[in-house]
Design an enzyme around this catalytic site. Sequence first.
Site, PDB file in Angstrom:
ATOM      1  N   HIS A 137      52.382  67.349  34.967  1.00 40.01           N
ATOM      2  CA  HIS A 137      53.428  68.361  34.883  1.00 40.01           C
ATOM      3  C   HIS A 137      54.790  67.701  35.115  1.00 40.01           C
ATOM      4  O   HIS A 137      54.881  66.563  35.557  1.00 40.01           O
ATOM      5  CB  HIS A 137      53.267  69.395  36.008  1.00 40.01           C
ATOM      6  N   GLU A 142      52.506  66.467  39.630  1.00 37.53           N
ATOM      7  CA  GLU A 142      53.863  66.851  39.240  1.00 37.53           C
ATOM      8  C   GLU A 142      54.757  65.626  39.281  1.00 37.53           C
ATOM      9  O   GLU A 142      54.734  64.867  40.252  1.00 37.53           O
ATOM     10  CB  GLU A 142      54.428  67.897  40.214  1.00 37.53           C
ATOM     11  N   HIS A 145      50.438  69.659  30.936  1.00 38.14           N
ATOM     12  CA  HIS A 145      50.345  71.109  31.141  1.00 38.14           C
ATOM     13  C   HIS A 145      50.433  71.833  29.796  1.00 38.14           C
ATOM     14  O   HIS A 145      49.758  72.845  29.568  1.00 38.14           O
ATOM     15  CB  HIS A 145      51.470  71.543  32.081  1.00 38.14           C
ATOM     16  N   ASP A 159      55.644  71.230  29.555  1.00 38.83           N
ATOM     17  CA  ASP A 159      55.661  69.992  30.337  1.00 38.83           C
ATOM     18  C   ASP A 159      54.371  69.186  30.172  1.00 38.83           C
ATOM     19  O   ASP A 159      53.338  69.761  29.853  1.00 38.83           O
ATOM     20  CB  ASP A 159      55.942  70.289  31.814  1.00 38.83           C
TER      21      ASP A 159
END
Length: 188
Positions: A39, A121, A157, A167
Amino acid sequence: MLTSLLINDSGFADQAKIILSPNFDNRPNKSNINLIVIHNISLPPRTYGGNSIIDLFTNKLNPDDHEYFKSISNLKVSSHFLIRRDGSLIQFVSCLDRAWHAGESSWNQVNHCNDFSIGIELEGSDYDIFEPEQYKCLEKLIQSILKKYPIECIVGHSDIAPSRKTDPGPYFDWTRIESYAEKLSYKR
């Protein structure tokens, strides 16, 4: 800079700063962990540094700190890992638990990707390149996850929720992790 990285039997990376999120639960039926989801995140959008991402993942985001936060401060979300712009690594949820990062999602005709995935992330956005230090950390993290869990694929994602997510975005350099993907049983 990480020199090596190991995931222990409790699902935590030995070189990560641990900041526990309350936003997780048990994986159902001890689901196999076989997917990595990449992400991007920045809070406020395209603003880097600070504690806003940490505050979001720990339910401490103040809606009065920025207009954008008013719409997201009540969300209950998390990820297993966050890689900051400087390459530092934070872990919020054990890999053994289900972090709440993917939302409504499907991969390889299996729904609910949170059940069987590890979320990573990268501090960034769809509009900015990622830093070399982030890729170095990501590479080490992926290596350690592959050693510990039967990962079959690494996706973005946008691959598991294409109708609602973009993303990690067009500036994510997938060639940086292609060598790992070649070892997996199915491709992105």
